[in-house]
Design an enzyme around this catalytic site. Structure first.
Site, PDB file in Angstrom:
ATOM      1  N   LYS A 176       0.848  -1.201   0.000  1.00 43.03           N
ATOM      2  CA  LYS A 176       0.000   0.000   0.000  1.00 43.03           C
ATOM      3  C   LYS A 176       0.880   1.245   0.000  1.00 43.03           C
ATOM      4  O   LYS A 176       1.662   1.447   0.911  1.00 43.03           O
ATOM      5  CB  LYS A 176      -0.924  -0.019   1.221  1.00 43.03           C
ATOM      6  CG  LYS A 176      -1.742   1.280   1.416  1.00 43.03           C
ATOM      7  CD  LYS A 176      -2.717   1.186   2.586  1.00 43.03           C
ATOM      8  CE  LYS A 176      -3.363   2.530   2.893  1.00 43.03           C
ATOM      9  NZ  LYS A 176      -4.280   2.487   4.057  1.00 43.03           N
ATOM     10  N   LYS A 199     -10.243  12.556   8.520  1.00 37.78           N
ATOM     11  CA  LYS A 199      -9.837  12.108   9.858  1.00 37.78           C
ATOM     12  C   LYS A 199      -9.754  13.325  10.771  1.00 37.78           C
ATOM     13  O   LYS A 199      -9.341  14.383  10.330  1.00 37.78           O
ATOM     14  CB  LYS A 199      -8.438  11.478   9.801  1.00 37.78           C
ATOM     15  CG  LYS A 199      -8.335  10.157   9.095  1.00 37.78           C
ATOM     16  CD  LYS A 199      -6.883   9.706   9.075  1.00 37.78           C
ATOM     17  CE  LYS A 199      -6.678   8.457   8.241  1.00 37.78           C
ATOM     18  NZ  LYS A 199      -7.290   7.253   8.789  1.00 37.78           N
ATOM     19  N   ASP A 203       1.484   5.985   5.817  1.00 34.22           N
ATOM     20  CA  ASP A 203       0.498   5.086   5.212  1.00 34.22           C
ATOM     21  C   ASP A 203       1.026   4.400   3.942  1.00 34.22           C
ATOM     22  O   ASP A 203       0.297   3.714   3.246  1.00 34.22           O
ATOM     23  CB  ASP A 203      -0.800   5.860   4.920  1.00 34.22           C
ATOM     24  CG  ASP A 203      -2.037   4.989   5.041  1.00 34.22           C
ATOM     25  OD1 ASP A 203      -1.940   3.893   5.631  1.00 34.22           O
ATOM     26  OD2 ASP A 203      -3.097   5.396   4.521  1.00 34.22           O
ATOM     27  N   ASP A 238     -12.174   7.148   3.579  1.00 30.67           N
ATOM     28  CA  ASP A 238     -10.991   6.826   4.387  1.00 30.67           C
ATOM     29  C   ASP A 238     -10.603   5.342   4.247  1.00 30.67           C
ATOM     30  O   ASP A 238      -9.524   4.938   4.663  1.00 30.67           O
ATOM     31  CB  ASP A 238     -11.266   7.179   5.853  1.00 30.67           C
ATOM     32  CG  ASP A 238      -9.989   7.290   6.679  1.00 30.67           C
ATOM     33  OD1 ASP A 238      -8.894   7.285   6.080  1.00 30.67           O
ATOM     34  OD2 ASP A 238     -10.100   7.383   7.919  1.00 30.67           O
ATOM     35  N   GLU A 253      -9.486   3.897   1.792  1.00 29.38           N
ATOM     36  CA  GLU A 253      -8.883   4.114   0.465  1.00 29.38           C
ATOM     37  C   GLU A 253      -7.829   3.061   0.126  1.00 29.38           C
ATOM     38  O   GLU A 253      -7.604   2.782  -1.046  1.00 29.38           O
ATOM     39  CB  GLU A 253      -8.272   5.516   0.382  1.00 29.38           C
ATOM     40  CG  GLU A 253      -6.833   5.661   0.925  1.00 29.38           C
ATOM     41  CD  GLU A 253      -6.695   5.344   2.414  1.00 29.38           C
ATOM     42  OE1 GLU A 253      -7.704   5.418   3.132  1.00 29.38           O
ATOM     43  OE2 GLU A 253      -5.580   4.991   2.848  1.00 29.38           O
ATOM     44  N   ARG A 284      -7.819  -0.135   0.466  1.00 36.10           N
ATOM     45  CA  ARG A 284      -8.369  -1.297  -0.235  1.00 36.10           C
ATOM     46  C   ARG A 284      -8.745  -0.947  -1.681  1.00 36.10           C
ATOM     47  O   ARG A 284      -8.735  -1.818  -2.554  1.00 36.10           O
ATOM     48  CB  ARG A 284      -9.561  -1.862   0.549  1.00 36.10           C
ATOM     49  CG  ARG A 284     -10.713  -0.945   0.711  1.00 36.10           C
ATOM     50  CD  ARG A 284     -11.676  -1.372   1.813  1.00 36.10           C
ATOM     51  NE  ARG A 284     -11.165  -1.050   3.152  1.00 36.10           N
ATOM     52  CZ  ARG A 284     -11.817  -1.316   4.278  1.00 36.10           C
ATOM     53  NH1 ARG A 284     -12.988  -1.925   4.251  1.00 36.10           N
ATOM     54  NH2 ARG A 284     -11.296  -0.987   5.438  1.00 36.10           N
TER      55      ARG A 284
HETATM   56  N1  BES Z   1      -4.506   4.246   6.911  1.00 33.95           N
HETATM   57  C1  BES Z   1      -5.677   3.931   7.620  1.00 33.95           C
HETATM   58  C2  BES Z   1      -5.471   2.838   8.673  1.00 33.95           C
HETATM   59  C3  BES Z   1      -4.525   3.157   9.806  1.00 33.95           C
HETATM   60  C4  BES Z   1      -5.014   3.596  11.006  1.00 33.95           C
HETATM   61  C5  BES Z   1      -3.166   2.932   9.677  1.00 33.95           C
HETATM   62  C6  BES Z   1      -4.156   3.846  12.040  1.00 33.95           C
HETATM   63  C7  BES Z   1      -2.311   3.190  10.729  1.00 33.95           C
HETATM   64  C8  BES Z   1      -2.806   3.636  11.908  1.00 33.95           C
HETATM   65  C9  BES Z   1      -6.762   3.433   6.674  1.00 33.95           C
HETATM   66  O1  BES Z   1      -6.732   3.967   5.409  1.00 33.95           O
HETATM   67  C10 BES Z   1      -8.079   3.793   7.281  1.00 33.95           C
HETATM   68  O2  BES Z   1      -8.305   4.966   7.438  1.00 33.95           O
HETATM   69  N2  BES Z   1      -8.883   2.801   7.599  1.00 33.95           N
HETATM   70  C11 BES Z   1     -10.153   3.019   8.181  1.00 33.95           C
HETATM   71  C12 BES Z   1     -11.145   2.070   7.540  1.00 33.95           C
HETATM   72  C13 BES Z   1     -12.568   2.327   7.930  1.00 33.95           C
HETATM   73  C14 BES Z   1     -13.035   3.636   7.345  1.00 33.95           C
HETATM   74  C15 BES Z   1     -13.411   1.197   7.430  1.00 33.95           C
HETATM   75  C16 BES Z   1     -10.064   2.748   9.669  1.00 33.95           C
HETATM   76  O3  BES Z   1      -9.392   1.799  10.051  1.00 33.95           O
HETATM   77  O4  BES Z   1     -10.652   3.507  10.437  1.00 33.95           O
HETATM   78 ZN    ZN Z   2      -4.872   4.620   4.729  1.00 36.04          ZN
HETATM   79 ZN    ZN Z   3      -7.788   5.836   5.297  1.00 38.47          ZN
END
Ligand code: BES
Ligand code: ZN
Ligand code: ZN
Length: 479
Positions: A246, A258, A270, A329, A331, A333
């Site tokens: 990623k 966020k 990320d 968010d 993104e 996937r």
């Molecule tokens: N990059 C984030 C996940 C993340 C969170 C990485 C904390 C490192 C530390 C990812 O893109 C994300 O925002 N995921 C969301 C998914 C949700 C919207 C289904 C999440 O985990 O809140």
């Molecule tokens: Zn992310």
């Molecule tokens: Zn995200």
């Protein structure tokens, strides 16, 4: 940092001796007073002893004989022990150290040198007074006839890969855009001997990589899609292994923004999955491991903007699947799905993706390891797990039952990009699996990829997690 094998021991060379409580270190001590001092320290259960011989320092590191049977634990203890010497080296102006074992094994020296080198990493690029801040230690020599030169060289290449991976993660968006990431990876390829093909925006548009393009819509910087390949003539595998990383160079969350305080501050990390893939390629190519490996890195930042993709949008992905975006968010996937579909054309032996994919994985197991899941054969997952324990980049395996995919049903498209409240790390994995037709393992490294505090041999910031795991995995395959 350079780790090398040496056959010379000068009388002014500072040393680290690794041994047991009852080992005889006297050959390296000069006076009876020194011997007496050491005895007393050992008796008092001291594990790290310093002897200042004026022309050099002799450090003695005592291994607890209780953990000798548990190899993985022993090696991790040695790595952690090694990280304790950094301050002393700086204070005493030690630029080179030679490591020896007394009553030990070759692997002790490798683990110790690894910990020493990993702890010595710094990211100083943006300091005005970098020279003053720089650690003194630059050379680690291993003195042992139990180790061959190649083993030491491979460790050196591995460390370089981890360093590069950490630095990529530590680079902020102000430097590391998607295009810049491609340039950095191309440089690494030139230096180590793997090829890098970069697709730029026009090509990505013509290929209709809808997931990657959707996430990029809110950005002022173009996306890239990177294909890395290392194919030595003596490869042990017929079908390639594919690593997918990623490469979100910054994740604001997009329109599903966020909150800043703690969830956005470190989102330059990320792209740690991409960094892990690039670092792994660097190390395996340098070490010339006999494995054919392909790397895929989709990259962009994720931002809100007038043209950003919006919740409710339906996106047609590279493979034709339609996805209803209910959270911008989620993104990672979206961009990974296109890379996983692309991977089908290689008819791979196995595909492993590494991604800072979900907060859910982080919340579930913290920073002590990564979350893993997949549909590859038990044997394959076991072998990856084994590498996880050997390198202390451990994998907590989550279930991957088909019921979880049920949460991804959309009312108006083939899939939606988020599941429900429960099992968020797994539904993310199930989303990705939809785009595969080969044995697949998904590694969610959201927890261990970036550290807000210094931990033993991991400095604050990017950890380089994944590189040591995968290098070990491919090393075992090569045997
Ligand atoms: N990059 C984030 C996940 C993340 C969170 C990485 C904390 C490192 C530390 C990812 O893109 C994300 O925002 N995921 C969301 C998914 C949700 C919207 C289904 C999440 O985990 O809140
Ligand atoms: Zn992310
Ligand atoms: Zn995200």
């Amino acid at each position: 940092m350079l780790i090398y094998k040496t056959t010379s021991l000068g009388k002014n060379d500072s040393l680290i001796l690794i041994g047991l409580k009852n080992s005889d270190f006297s050959a390296y001590l000069k006076t009876d007073d020194e011997i007496k001092y050491l005895k007393k320290q050992v008796k008092n259960d001291k594990k790290h002893i310093v002897i200042n011989q004026l022309n050099r320092f002799v450090y003695i590191n005592i291994v607890d004989s209780k953990i000798l049977k548990d190899k993985d634990k022993l090696h991790e203890t040695l790595r952690r022990d090694a990280s304790k010497y950094k301050t002393g080296f700086n204070d005493n102006n030690i630029t080179e150290i030679k490591i020896l074992e007394i009553d030990g094994e070759a692997s002790w020296l490798l683990a110790f040198a690894e910990g020493l080198a990993l702890a010595n990493y710094q990211f100083l690029k943006y300091f005005k007074d970098k020279e003053e801040k720089e650690n003194k230690l630059g050379l680690i020599a291993i003195y042992s006839n139990k180790i061959n030169k190649k083993e030491v060289e491979d460790l050196n290449y591995l460390i370089q890969g981890v360093y590069l991976s950490r630095s990529l993660v530590n680079e902020p968006l102000s430097y590391l855009t998607a295009v810049k990431l491609s340039e950095e990876i191309s440089e690494m390829g030139k230096e180590a001997g793997f090829t890098v093909e970069v697709f730029h925006k026009k090509k990505i548009e013509s290929l209709k990589m809808g997931g990657l393009l959707a996430v990029n819509k809110g950005s002022v910087d173009p996306p890239t899609f990177n294909i890395l390949e290392y194919k030595p003539k003596n490869a042990v595998n017929k079908k390639p292994y594919v690593l997918v990383g990623k490469g979100i160079v910054f994740d604001t969350g997009g329109l599903s923004l966020k909150p800043t305080a703690d969830s956005m501050d470190y989102m330059k990390s990320d792209m740690a999955g991409a960094a892990a893939v690039a670092g792994t390629f660097y190390s395996i190519a340098k070490a010339e491991l006999p494995v054919h490996v392909i790397g895929l890195i989709p990259s962009t930042d994720n931002r809100p903007d007038g043209n950003a993709y919006a919740p409710g949008d339906v996106i047609t992905m590279f493979d034709g699947t339609t996805v209803e975006v209910l959270n911008t968010d989620a993104e990672g996937r979206m961009i990974l799905a296109d890379a996983l579909s692309w991977a089908k054309k290689y008819h791979p032996e196995l595909v492993i993706d590494l991604a800072t994919l979900t907060g859910a994985a982080w919340v579930a197991i913290g920073t002590e390891g990564m979350v893993g899941m997949g549909n590859a054969k038990r044997k394959v997952m076991d072998s990856l797990q084994k590498s996880g324990y050997a390198t202390h980049e451990r994998i907590a395996e989550f279930p991957f039952w088909e019921e979880y995919a049920g949460q991804l049903k959309s009312d108006i498209a083939d899939l939606k990009n988020i599941g429900g409240k429960l099992a968020g790390a797994i539904t993310a994995g199930k989303f990705l699996e939809h785009f595969t037709d080969y044995p697949y393992i998904h590694l969610d490294i959201a927890g261990p990829s970036y550290s807000k505090t210094k931990e033993t041999y991991k400095p604050k910031g990017g950890s380089g997690v994944g590189v040591r795991l995968l290098f070990n995995f491919f090393q075992n395959l090569s045997k």
